[in-house]
Design an enzyme around this catalytic site. Structure first.
Site, mmCIF file in Angstrom:
data_model
loop_
_atom_site.group_PDB
_atom_site.id
_atom_site.type_symbol
_atom_site.label_atom_id
_atom_site.label_comp_id
_atom_site.label_asym_id
_atom_site.label_seq_id
_atom_site.Cartn_x
_atom_site.Cartn_y
_atom_site.Cartn_z
ATOM 1 N N LYS A 52 0.759 -1.339 -0.195
ATOM 2 C CA LYS A 52 -0.033 0.247 -0.077
ATOM 3 C C LYS A 52 0.823 1.368 0.092
ATOM 4 O O LYS A 52 0.653 2.267 -0.599
ATOM 5 C CB LYS A 52 -0.836 -0.073 1.194
ATOM 6 C CG LYS A 52 -1.923 -1.167 1.121
ATOM 7 C CD LYS A 52 -2.737 -1.455 2.365
ATOM 8 C CE LYS A 52 -3.829 -2.669 2.295
ATOM 9 N NZ LYS A 52 -4.448 -3.143 3.268
ATOM 10 N N GLN A 96 -4.559 -1.872 9.703
ATOM 11 C CA GLN A 96 -4.598 -3.163 8.851
ATOM 12 C C GLN A 96 -4.955 -4.143 9.778
ATOM 13 O O GLN A 96 -4.860 -4.192 10.833
ATOM 14 C CB GLN A 96 -3.130 -3.305 8.717
ATOM 15 C CG GLN A 96 -2.829 -4.639 7.749
ATOM 16 C CD GLN A 96 -3.346 -4.530 6.592
ATOM 17 O OE1 GLN A 96 -3.220 -3.530 5.714
ATOM 18 N NE2 GLN A 96 -3.949 -5.683 6.061
ATOM 19 N N ASP A 119 -11.102 2.709 3.884
ATOM 20 C CA ASP A 119 -11.707 1.367 3.963
ATOM 21 C C ASP A 119 -13.176 0.842 3.747
ATOM 22 O O ASP A 119 -13.491 -0.191 3.348
ATOM 23 C CB ASP A 119 -10.823 0.471 4.971
ATOM 24 C CG ASP A 119 -9.917 -0.527 4.518
ATOM 25 O OD1 ASP A 119 -9.425 -0.539 3.445
ATOM 26 O OD2 ASP A 119 -9.112 -0.862 5.531
#
Ligand code: NDP
Length: 285
Positions: A52, A96, A119
């Site tokens: 990422k 994460q 997200d």
């Protein structure tokens, strides 16, 4: 033989457009910023985070990593999120997953400001997706939708079968396909006669996590097959949830694994960060 849906190529083109938009924003003094929070030393999470960060660097997005020990307390993590919520250089916050067992994952995701939730996991953004007024959509399902759009598949009136009902893939995908006027069937581990359900689909989307469980002869002639699954077989080989070679004989188009949905997921994270930065720029006037 089926047409190959080249996720890498589609992602590369989209990332090119994102870079151009980032440059335009920078020219007016707004650099899109993403904060990535990694808790613990999980090797797979480490790899995802580094992918990422590299993707951010390649498109000009500023990214900052907050690496916390696996023993960090929930309160400390929540404090960091509160700080990032208030940091005006940061447009997107990504924690994460998975988090260590002593941390309440839902509480942490809810602590992220919905306006920085790139997200798309905050209940507020999930609710907006349900009611058809999305702000941030989860990256893997929106990557699938972008791929379908890119290859010109119109979902209106189509029978879409999604295998898998997770909160991060199956359920949001079903809502996105519904919004495009498809008739959606969601299958899961208790579904009876899965082969028959799959055989009725114009579009099959597999998000299960079981190597090659969707057999080629289940696929209707001319169907579109999107394989979200990523399964490690043996030391090095990755396969999807669909038996790719056999399914290619019936499908009109199919995604490979790797090189299908995977590259799209990170691309949509960059896209969401860019969208958030554009909102900041618009507020700035
Ligand atoms: P989950 O484990 O959260 O969900 C799996 C789903 O598959 C569940 O709904 C489960 O049903 C269903 N399922 C399990 N066994 C069967 C079966 N025999 N028949 C029918 N359905 C079954 O997985 P995720 O949604 O997180 O991920 C799915 C796959 O996608 C994984 O391989 C993952 O690695 C991959 N993935 C890939 C991404 C990418 O960027 N390419 C991103 C995210 C995920 P039930 O609900 O009844 O248990």
């Amino acid at each position: 033989m089926a047409e190959l849906i080249d996720g890498k190529a589609i992602a590369a083109e989209l990332r090119g457009q994102i870079s151009t938009d980032v440059e335009e924003l920078m020219a007016i003094g707004v650099t899109p910023g993403l904060a990535v929070v990694l808790v613990g030393e999980d090797p797979a999470s480490r790899v995802y985070v580094s992918m990422k960060e590299k993707a951010c660097a390649a498109t000009g997005i500023y990214s900052v990593e907050h690496k916390l020990s696996a023993e960090v307390g929930e309160a400390e993590l929540l404090e960091l999120i509160a700080e990032l919520n208030g940091d005006e250089k940061i447009d997107g916050i990504l924690v994460q997953l998975p988090l260590p067992g002593h941390i309440d994952e839902a509480k942490v995701l809810e602590a992220i400001s919905p306006s920085k939730d790139v997200d798309g996991f905050h209940p507020c953004n999930v609710g907006r997706l349900v009611t058809g007024n999305p702000v941030f959509q989860p990256c893997t399902p929106s990557g699938v939708m972008k791929m379908l759009e890119y290859i010109g598949v119109e979902l209106k009136g189509k029978d879409v079968v999604i295998v898998g009902r997770s909160n991060i893939v199956g359920k949001p995908l079903a809502l996105m396909c519904l919004a495009e006027h498809a008739t959606v069937t969601i299958c899961h581990s208790r579904t009876v006669d899965l082969p028959q359900k799959v055989a009725a689909a114009d579009v099959v989307i597999a998000a299960v996590g079981r190597p090659e469980m969707i057999k080629g002869d289940w696929i209707k002639k001319g169907a579109i097959v999107i394989d979200v699954g990523v399964n490690r077989v043996g030391e090095k080989k990755l396969v999807g949830d669909v038996d790719f070679i056999a399914a290619s004989k019936n499908a009109a188009a199919i995604t490979p694994v790797p090189g299908g949905v995977g590259p799209m997921t990170i691309t949509m994270l960059l896209y969401n960060t860019l969208v958030s930065a554009k909102r900041r720029a618009a507020k700035k006037g």
